[in-house]
Motif scaffolding. Sequence first.
Motif, PDB file in Angstrom:
ATOM      1  N   ILE A   1      30.646  32.648  54.985  1.00  0.00           N
ATOM      2  CA  ILE A   1      31.235  31.599  54.148  1.00  0.00           C
ATOM      3  C   ILE A   1      32.690  31.955  53.876  1.00  0.00           C
ATOM      4  N   ILE A   2      33.589  31.042  54.209  1.00  0.00           N
ATOM      5  CA  ILE A   2      35.006  31.214  53.865  1.00  0.00           C
ATOM      6  C   ILE A   2      35.313  30.270  52.709  1.00  0.00           C
ATOM      7  N   ASP A   3      35.675  30.861  51.575  1.00  0.00           N
ATOM      8  CA  ASP A   3      35.986  30.077  50.374  1.00  0.00           C
ATOM      9  C   ASP A   3      37.494  30.130  50.143  1.00  0.00           C
ATOM     10  N   PHE A   4      38.145  28.971  50.266  1.00  0.00           N
ATOM     11  CA  PHE A   4      39.603  28.931  50.165  1.00  0.00           C
ATOM     12  C   PHE A   4      40.113  28.861  48.727  1.00  0.00           C
ATOM     13  N   GLN A   5      39.227  28.919  47.754  1.00  0.00           N
ATOM     14  CA  GLN A   5      39.649  29.036  46.358  1.00  0.00           C
ATOM     15  C   GLN A   5      38.522  29.721  45.601  1.00  0.00           C
ATOM     16  N   ILE A   6      38.326  30.983  45.888  1.00  0.00           N
ATOM     17  CA  ILE A   6      37.124  31.667  45.410  1.00  0.00           C
ATOM     18  C   ILE A   6      37.167  31.954  43.919  1.00  0.00           C
ATOM     19  N   ALA A   7      38.340  32.095  43.339  1.00  0.00           N
ATOM     20  CA  ALA A   7      38.479  32.326  41.900  1.00  0.00           C
ATOM     21  C   ALA A   7      37.576  33.471  41.442  1.00  0.00           C
ATOM     22  N   GLN A   8      36.588  33.192  40.558  1.00  0.00           N
ATOM     23  CA  GLN A   8      35.696  34.241  40.055  1.00  0.00           C
ATOM     24  C   GLN A   8      34.526  34.525  41.000  1.00  0.00           C
ATOM     25  N   GLY A   9      34.302  33.641  41.970  1.00  0.00           N
ATOM     26  CA  GLY A   9      33.207  33.834  42.913  1.00  0.00           C
ATOM     27  C   GLY A   9      31.849  33.432  42.384  1.00  0.00           C
ATOM     28  N   SER A  10      31.791  32.866  41.187  1.00  0.00           N
ATOM     29  CA  SER A  10      30.500  32.581  40.548  1.00  0.00           C
ATOM     30  C   SER A  10      29.708  31.495  41.256  1.00  0.00           C
ATOM     31  N   GLN A  11      30.386  30.634  42.014  1.00  0.00           N
ATOM     32  CA  GLN A  11      29.659  29.599  42.744  1.00  0.00           C
ATOM     33  C   GLN A  11      28.590  30.203  43.650  1.00  0.00           C
ATOM     34  N   TRP A  12      28.858  31.382  44.202  1.00  0.00           N
ATOM     35  CA  TRP A  12      27.992  31.945  45.235  1.00  0.00           C
ATOM     36  C   TRP A  12      26.826  32.749  44.685  1.00  0.00           C
ATOM     37  N   VAL A  13      26.814  33.007  43.390  1.00  0.00           N
ATOM     38  CA  VAL A  13      25.690  33.741  42.797  1.00  0.00           C
ATOM     39  C   VAL A  13      24.389  32.977  43.003  1.00  0.00           C
ATOM     40  N   SER A  14      24.392  31.695  42.652  1.00  0.00           N
ATOM     41  CA  SER A  14      23.160  30.905  42.779  1.00  0.00           C
ATOM     42  C   SER A  14      22.776  30.707  44.235  1.00  0.00           C
ATOM     43  N   LEU A  15      23.757  30.597  45.151  1.00  0.00           N
ATOM     44  CA  LEU A  15      23.430  30.412  46.568  1.00  0.00           C
ATOM     45  C   LEU A  15      22.821  31.686  47.155  1.00  0.00           C
ATOM     46  N   ILE A  16      23.369  32.844  46.810  1.00  0.00           N
ATOM     47  CA  ILE A  16      22.807  34.118  47.279  1.00  0.00           C
ATOM     48  C   ILE A  16      21.356  34.247  46.810  1.00  0.00           C
ATOM     49  N   GLN A  17      21.122  33.906  45.557  1.00  0.00           N
ATOM     50  CA  GLN A  17      19.772  34.002  45.015  1.00  0.00           C
ATOM     51  C   GLN A  17      18.820  33.038  45.724  1.00  0.00           C
ATOM     52  N   ALA A  18      19.312  31.823  46.009  1.00  0.00           N
ATOM     53  CA  ALA A  18      18.456  30.842  46.679  1.00  0.00           C
ATOM     54  C   ALA A  18      18.140  31.267  48.111  1.00  0.00           C
ATOM     55  N   LEU A  19      19.137  31.793  48.839  1.00  0.00           N
ATOM     56  CA  LEU A  19      18.919  32.203  50.226  1.00  0.00           C
ATOM     57  C   LEU A  19      18.016  33.439  50.320  1.00  0.00           C
TER      58      LEU A  19
END
Length: 543
Positions: free
Chosen positions: A282-300
């Motif tokens: 995943i390439i995030d062009f505005q990752i900021a705090q990165g919190s968006q990916w916490v729930s996705l990692i948990q779901a995957l």
Amino acid sequence: MQASRDPQTSDGIHSLHHQPMQQIEPCHFSSFQVLNSNSTGNSSQGTEVSFQTYTEQFFTLESTPATDYVIYNSPPAVSVSSNRSPFSPQCSQSYVSDLHHSSDNIYGSPLSGFSGVDGENKLTNALMVLRYELLGPESDVDDSCSFNGVVSQISSLTRYNKILETDHNMDLKQLLISCAKAVSEADMLTAEILMNSLEKRVSVFGEPLQRLSAYMLEGLRARLLSSGSIIYRKLKCNEPTSSELMSYMHVLYQICPYYKFAYMSANVVIGEAMENEKRIHIIDFQIAQGSQWVSLIQALAFRPGGTPCIRITGVDDSQSAHARGGGLQLVGQRLAKVAESCGVPFEFHCAGMSGCEVQLENLQVRHGEALAVNFPYMLHHMPDESVSTANHRDRLLRVVKSLAPKVVTLVEQESNTNTAPFFQRFCETLDYYTAMFESIDAAPRPRDDKQRISAEEHCVARDIVNIIACEGTERVERHELFGKWRLRLTMDGFSSIPLSSSVSNAIQDMLNEYSSNYSLREENGALYLRWKNRAMVTSSAWK
């Protein structure tokens, strides 16, 4: 709007932060003086109304310097004096916008008996008689230049009174639009008068339109003073502390759903696209705090078919680094701990740079990875062909297309401020942010809530000032409507991916926590988040 993400600690509307009372170069308001002679007495009455000289500041309107009105007696004379006006840097012209008309402000003045063209003609004759009495026959010498200057100022005064009469009949929105129109037409007299009236009606503690108007007025003043870029740079250097900024972002994350909409819609799309993939990048062009990916990692981690290997590349600049209180390695460490707790193999790659600087080699894509690219409220910051021949907006899209991603998610504000001329852009900004401030106001917080005020000031207002006051490369807030984004991505080789019902269902569940004035609409391959009748944000998927 820029993504700064942390559902628990750090979300909000943009990392451009408004800091009040940033001083810029001194400017002086004009002074207009008319002293009236009475040939039958030893004294005469005169009126001078002026603004005190002050250092112009970038203020919320609670801090606007007070005006100073002076009425006094003086020897017989007629005089016009002028200090440097902030609207005439070459000191070539003085304006009478400092005058505030009042029926009590007559004092036997010859001005009080005249109006319109006939009044000006009578006043001209009266002044000629007065000149002859004071100067004698020698006054026949042609001094029309200075005399006509007086008449010109009187004409301006008549016009001033007409503007005031119109001003009193306008509501706040009409007054803002009229002021912006005057600015766009370089009508400095009207603009200054209307801005003085606006100052009395706006407040950062008031109704949504009053609060928005306070910041839009600041933008107009900065534009007229040609100081928009100066203010913008100073604000970027005088941000609140990291902990303060995080708290402001968290307030906005909680009271309005714009960022939850962005992160949730993108996660559902990416999760569906990567359903059977073993290696995900995943390439995030505005990752900021990165919190968006916490729930996705948990779901995957718990998906049927086994846990994939996940690699995330975070692209970000110094603004988000300030909000984080450190570099991208902080994001990587946090996400690595989440992945470890879920038993997910994880790698993090830092690309600490702006989108304008990103090159293909910075993204380190590996063979055999299923690639997802995320653009959350980011592409509108990239200058396009209207700003520079480099056209980083399309250049970056073409770089991404060359990577053959399985899915690209795009979330943007539904507003048209990129190439629109100033007045149209002002009206669009007024309409869009009126809806945003109303939606913020729907949260159950008191009107004088300091956290909300600070969040609006530091996370929203600077965007508004940038849109209104800045041009060229200094204007970084350049939104486009979804129709333009669709055309742009299509021309760069992308094709639209239809959004499944899972996306809208997830968003609708989230919106149940907010005002019923929020709604969803699917149209032209995008999901629109609306406030009442105004589309605010769109989410779409591409490949």
